[in-house]
Design an enzyme around this catalytic site. Structure first.
Site, short mmCIF file in Angstrom:
data_model
loop_
_atom_site.label_atom_id
_atom_site.label_comp_id
_atom_site.label_asym_id
_atom_site.label_seq_id
_atom_site.Cartn_x
_atom_site.Cartn_y
_atom_site.Cartn_z
N ASP A 265 -62.11 -39.79 -26.65
CA ASP A 265 -62.06 -41.17 -26.15
C ASP A 265 -62.82 -41.28 -24.84
O ASP A 265 -62.97 -42.37 -24.28
CB ASP A 265 -60.60 -41.64 -25.98
CG ASP A 265 -59.70 -40.58 -25.38
OD1 ASP A 265 -60.21 -39.59 -24.84
OD2 ASP A 265 -58.46 -40.75 -25.47
N ASP B 224 -60.44 -35.24 -22.53
CA ASP B 224 -59.94 -36.53 -23.00
C ASP B 224 -60.02 -37.52 -21.83
O ASP B 224 -59.95 -37.13 -20.67
CB ASP B 224 -58.48 -36.35 -23.44
CG ASP B 224 -57.88 -37.60 -24.09
OD1 ASP B 224 -57.78 -37.64 -25.32
OD2 ASP B 224 -57.53 -38.54 -23.33
N ASP C 41 -47.99 -53.02 -33.45
CA ASP C 41 -48.01 -52.60 -32.05
C ASP C 41 -49.46 -52.39 -31.64
O ASP C 41 -50.05 -51.36 -31.96
CB ASP C 41 -47.19 -51.31 -31.87
CG ASP C 41 -47.17 -50.84 -30.41
OD1 ASP C 41 -47.96 -51.38 -29.59
OD2 ASP C 41 -46.37 -49.94 -30.10
N HIS D 11 -57.91 -39.71 -20.92
CA HIS D 11 -56.62 -39.94 -20.26
C HIS D 11 -56.16 -38.68 -19.54
O HIS D 11 -56.51 -37.57 -19.94
CB HIS D 11 -55.55 -40.35 -21.29
CG HIS D 11 -55.88 -41.58 -22.05
ND1 HIS D 11 -56.47 -41.55 -23.30
CD2 HIS D 11 -55.72 -42.89 -21.74
CE1 HIS D 11 -56.64 -42.78 -23.74
NE2 HIS D 11 -56.21 -43.63 -22.81
N TYR E 177 -60.93 -42.80 -30.48
CA TYR E 177 -60.46 -43.91 -31.32
C TYR E 177 -61.57 -44.75 -31.91
O TYR E 177 -61.32 -45.66 -32.67
CB TYR E 177 -59.48 -44.76 -30.50
CG TYR E 177 -58.39 -43.88 -29.93
CD1 TYR E 177 -57.39 -43.37 -30.76
CD2 TYR E 177 -58.40 -43.44 -28.61
CE1 TYR E 177 -56.43 -42.49 -30.28
CE2 TYR E 177 -57.45 -42.57 -28.12
CZ TYR E 177 -56.46 -42.09 -28.96
OH TYR E 177 -55.52 -41.21 -28.50
N HIS F 178 -50.10 -35.59 -23.58
CA HIS F 178 -49.18 -36.43 -22.80
C HIS F 178 -47.72 -36.02 -22.99
O HIS F 178 -46.84 -36.48 -22.26
CB HIS F 178 -49.32 -37.91 -23.18
CG HIS F 178 -50.69 -38.46 -22.92
ND1 HIS F 178 -51.26 -38.44 -21.68
CD2 HIS F 178 -51.60 -39.04 -23.75
CE1 HIS F 178 -52.47 -39.00 -21.75
NE2 HIS F 178 -52.70 -39.36 -22.99
#
Ligand code: Q9C
Ligand code: ZN
Length: 683
Positions: free
Chosen positions: A265, A172, A20, A174, A305, A135
């Site tokens: 990230d 972060d 994935d 996101h 990451y 999240h």
């Protein structure tokens, strides 16, 4: 009080068992890379190591539904095929037989950290965890997140420790929509998130990630979204967001605890974020948060990451939590237009809910309607769409330096001219005895009448010695007491000596009746001061708070009469002093508390503490000899990396102060770009 590092090796167990491409970046090496680098830099050894425990199901139930907790519990016994099918029911999620155990450890680590901080075992800390949390929602896993570690920690802090106000800073890259959903109507939790947004074209593609989502009901104004509409945001953009948006609200909110959803990230090199902020930026962000909540900062890992970038950013964060000064930020500090647009939009959206943003110019930015699509997901951008800054420079050269972290850290030295005063100082702050050579001291003193007496000479000798120590890197910072009559002349010598001893740019923040040193201004014809201003290097920036009038005599001579005891003080620090300092990037800061400076200890401490940021910690504070020993003590503590005491209840700037500040900023904005918090009109 120390710094906790909470971890458990078992959290490396969960991993992706099938192909994935979206999920493969969330892998066990993220934790081991961060931990290895903390060890290599000698930082792990300086922390209190805590072994993470598993959170109980009751604790998971603080934010998650029982059905969802059961669902995750049952993944423990599923085979690979079944795990893959179940994972497919969520967005960007994989389950592994160890996921439930790991996710409970991740929550447990955050809870242990909060407990250690709120019971006074440590001052602050970092929980290194997988899976991440921000999240995750009441009944859904999302974006690699299973349980919402930080949200559970916040509810726990309220329930078990009786806290009333918690700030969550989500740096972060996101949007932590999970945290937003859980607290959107809750005024006891102020949630700030910046995130890659690109006008809705970036994951998780939510309308409610935009700046106009500000919470609802009782929670109006307690959700703060800062969407980045271009990639390539860098150090200047991040620091500007803190100074002009997050910190004014945070000081007004006055949190009892700061939780950081610490995803890295948002750092340079990360494949998800595509941003440009260097690891050192996280040292600055951390330092800027440490002035809140008495320094009670709990950081919990989220994303990140690029292993090298992640590891270095983690080190920068931990080193700053330990109290070391943040390294200077590389490159010019100029926020980009897109960042300013975003910051301005968020300020405009929040202004109705925050006194700290009122009386400030928060007119919304007009953007062309074509960039917004009202319904549905906008079409994806082609690869290589708008980038805020030119492509990534040398990430590898940045990260290849093995010795970014000096260990042991240098400590502030305190020099006092009144030897009968005993100070209670942190154990590794030294009380300086040394002094410059007599002849040298006398040579520097000769042009100044006020430096003729013995007392003043003694102080000057100590100052010269300490200044050399700071510039040569033997001590990080220091404090000097001078007789009041000698304050201006001593400051003058400090400036001259600093420049002749290798300082390239020197920021002088003078408080009270300390005018631009008189002999500099009045030595007939072109003064030395003005000559220095005309010097190609432009090496001194002089800022007098509580000077006679609000004036920018030149871009290097700024005076403001802001009364220092009102809310004007805070807006002066965040809106003027720090933006100037971060733009100027001095290698030495002189803070001089002159006659009638009128600052109370907590104010002086906050100013001094925050001025460590722009100068790599090299701050020299000049006090008057008859100021209280408590003042010297409190300054020694903040220079040593301790949190400044609270200013007390928030008080808003008077309309006159706000006006004076706006006027000055308007004058100086064209040259000192960190003052800007709106884009240019022509842009
Ligand atoms: N290229 C965290 O950082 N995939 N989660 C986005 C866009 C999901 C990130 C795909 C990213 C989840 C904690
Ligand atoms: Zn992330």
């Amino acid at each position: 009080m120390g710094t906790a590092l909470v971890y458990h090796e078992d959290m490396t167990a969960t991993r992706l068992l099938w192909d994935d491409p979206e999920c493969e970046i969330e892998r066990p090496e993220r934790l081991t890379a961060a931990l290895d680098r903390l060890r290599k830099c000698g930082l792990e050894q300086r922390c209190l190591r805590l072994s993470a425990r598993e959170a109980s199901e009751e604790e998971l139930g603080l934010v998650h539904s029982p059905e969802y907790v059961s669902l995750v519990r049952e993944t423990q016994v599923l085979g690979k095929e079944e795990l893959q099918v179940l994972s497919g029911q969520f967005d960007a999620i994989y389950f592994h037989p160890s996921t439930f155990h790991c996710a409970r450890l991740a929550v447990g680590a955050a809870l242990q950290l909060v407990d250690a901080v709120l019971t006074g075992v440590v001052q602050n800390g970092l929980a290194l965890v997988r899976p991440p949390g921000h999240h995750s929602q009441r009944a859904a896993a999302n974006g690699f997140c299973v349980f919402n570690n930080v949200a559970i920690a916040a509810v726990h802090a309220k329930q078990k420790h009786g806290l009333h106000r918690i700030l969550i800073v989500d740096w972060d890259v996101h949007h932590g929509q999970g945290i937003q959903y859980l607290f959107e109507d809750d005024p006891s939790i102020l949630y700030f998130s910046w995130h890659r947004y690109e006008h809705g074209r970036f994951w998780p593609f939510l309308r409610e990630s935009d700046a106009d989502a500000v919470g609802r009901g009782q929670g109006l104004g307690f959700t703060v979204n800062l969407p980045w509409n271009q990639v390539g945001m860098g150090n200047a953009d991040y620091v500007a967001a803190f100074l002009h948006l997050l910190l004014p609200l945070a000081f007004e909110f006055d949190p009892e605890l700061v939780l950081v959803s610490a995803g890295f990230d948002s750092a340079i090199g990360d494949p998800e974020g595509q941003m440009q902020a260097t690891p050192a930026c996280f040292a600055h962000l951390t330092q800027l948060l440490q002035v809140l909540a008495g320094g009670r900062v709990c950081a919990v890992l989220e994303g990140g990451y690029h292993l090298e970038s992640l590891a270095e950013s983690v080190c920068m964060t931990v080193q700053t939590l330990l109290g070391d000064p943040a390294p200077p930020l590389p490159g010019p500090m100029v926020p980009c237009q897109s960042a300013l647009e975003s910051i301005q939009s968020a300020r405009a959206a929040q202004a109705p809910h925050w006194r700290s943003l009122q009386l400030q110019d928060v007119t919304p930015v007009l953007t062309s309607p074509s960039t917004h699509s009202p319904v549905g997901r906008p079409p994806p951008l082609l690869p290589g769409g708008p980038v805020c800054k030119t492509a990534a420079s040398a990430l590898s050269s940045l990260l290849d330096q093995p010795c970014l972290h000096p260990a042991p850290p240098v400590c502030p030295a305190v020099a006092l001219t009144a030897p009968d005063i005993t100070l209670v100082l942190p154990p590794d702050v030294t009380q300086q005895e040394g002094s410059a050579l007599n002849e040298e001291t006398q040579a520097w003193a000769r042009p100044h009448e006020s430096l003729a007496q013995d007392e003043a000479l003694t102080a000057l000798g100590k100052l010269l010695y300490l200044l050399d120590g700071v510039l040569d890197g033997q001590v990080s910072s220091g404090i000097v007491a001078t007789p009041p009559s000698a304050a201006a002349a001593t400051l003058d010598v400090a400036i001259q000596r600093g420049l002749s001893h290798g300082a390239q740019r020197l920021l002088c923040v003078a408080l009270g009746q300390l005018d631009w040193p008189p002999d500099l201004v009045h030595d007939g014809g072109v003064s030395r001061a003005l000559r220095l201003c005309m010097y190609p290097g432009r090496r001194i920036l002089w800022l007098n708070i509580r000077g006679k009038e609000a004036a920018a005599l030149s871009m290097f001579q700024v005076s403001t009469p802001l009364p220092v005891l009102t809310g004007g003080f805070l807006s002066c620090i965040l809106g003027l002093v720090l933006p100037l300092a971060y733009s100027f990037q001095p290698d030495l800061v002189l803070v001089a508390l002159g006659p009638a400076h009128g600052l109370q200890g907590p104010h002086a401490a906050l100013l001094t503490s925050m001025l460590r940021g722009p100068a790599g910690g090299r701050v020299l504070a000049l006090l008057e000899e008859d100021s209280t020993p408590q003042l010297a003590e409190i300054l020694a503590r903040v220079l040593h990396g301790e949190a400044p005491p609270s200013l007390g209840p928030y008080s808003v700037a008077s309309p006159e102060d706000a006006q004076a500040l706006m006027y000055l900023r308007g004058q100086l904005e064209p040259q000192w770009k960190m003052l800007q918090c709106r884009p240019h009109l022509e842009a």
